[in-house]
Motif scaffolding. Sequence first.
Motif, mmCIF file in Angstrom:
data_model
loop_
_atom_site.group_PDB
_atom_site.id
_atom_site.type_symbol
_atom_site.label_atom_id
_atom_site.label_comp_id
_atom_site.label_asym_id
_atom_site.label_seq_id
_atom_site.Cartn_x
_atom_site.Cartn_y
_atom_site.Cartn_z
ATOM 1 N N VAL A 285 0.840 -1.200 0.000
ATOM 2 C CA VAL A 285 0.000 0.000 0.000
ATOM 3 C C VAL A 285 0.875 1.250 0.000
ATOM 4 O O VAL A 285 1.763 1.403 0.837
ATOM 5 C CB VAL A 285 -0.930 0.019 1.230
ATOM 6 N N THR A 286 0.624 2.117 -0.959
ATOM 7 C CA THR A 286 1.340 3.383 -1.033
ATOM 8 C C THR A 286 0.592 4.439 -0.220
ATOM 9 O O THR A 286 -0.614 4.622 -0.413
ATOM 10 C CB THR A 286 1.453 3.859 -2.489
ATOM 11 N N PRO A 287 1.270 5.121 0.693
ATOM 12 C CA PRO A 287 0.587 6.155 1.492
ATOM 13 C C PRO A 287 0.005 7.240 0.591
ATOM 14 O O PRO A 287 0.600 7.584 -0.441
ATOM 15 C CB PRO A 287 1.713 6.724 2.375
ATOM 16 N N PRO A 288 -1.140 7.792 0.927
ATOM 17 C CA PRO A 288 -1.741 8.847 0.111
ATOM 18 C C PRO A 288 -0.918 10.128 0.171
ATOM 19 O O PRO A 288 -0.235 10.401 1.163
ATOM 20 C CB PRO A 288 -3.124 9.046 0.747
#
Length: 206
Positions: free
Chosen positions: A187-190
């Motif tokens: 998951v890539t941080p927003p």
Amino acid sequence: MKEFFNVTDPEALKSLAIPERVKILELFEDLEPRTAKQIATELGENAARLHYHVKELVRVGLLQQVDTRVKGSIVEKYYEPVAKVIQVKLRLMIEENAQQLSDIMFTPFRTTEKDLVRTLNRFVASDVDVRKEYKDTFAYNLTEFYLSQEERNQLVGEISELLQKYKGLKNENGRRKFKFFDVLFPVTPPDPSEDDEDGDFEDNEA
């Protein structure tokens, strides 16, 4: 049939971005060879159009002819996937084309969504007796967790072993066809800007 096949040919990558060809490959989950006519019948597709996709899958090395049977004046050619598991190296897809990467990764999503919506529509429109057929058939999981690279590899290996255990089961009485779809990704941080937009949206709603 081999256990695993790594896709390295760009032409093969393109085939994995075409829903009709993905559906053809998915059809062989029972590991039974089929003719192009049988494939078309099972998928409910036009035979001539389907035969073209079969020829293309053979050309790029994802399907292979494994048998020829002569019935009168008719020559039947039987095909099967080149391996039980066809996998693509993410790095190769990225190097080839970012848009192609998107197409390949989301094609299974789209085909799975169509299958699921069709099943749900039948369920909703059916009577009580038919609905009983669907009791204890659906399962849904969504999980987030923290893994090291070693733990990630172990998880993927265990899932693959479990799937292989059931993938070889034949289509016999008492069994129905199920579709299992899983995807694991970091998951890539927003971006902060996305958080700001969400915050503004919430304020406006209030």
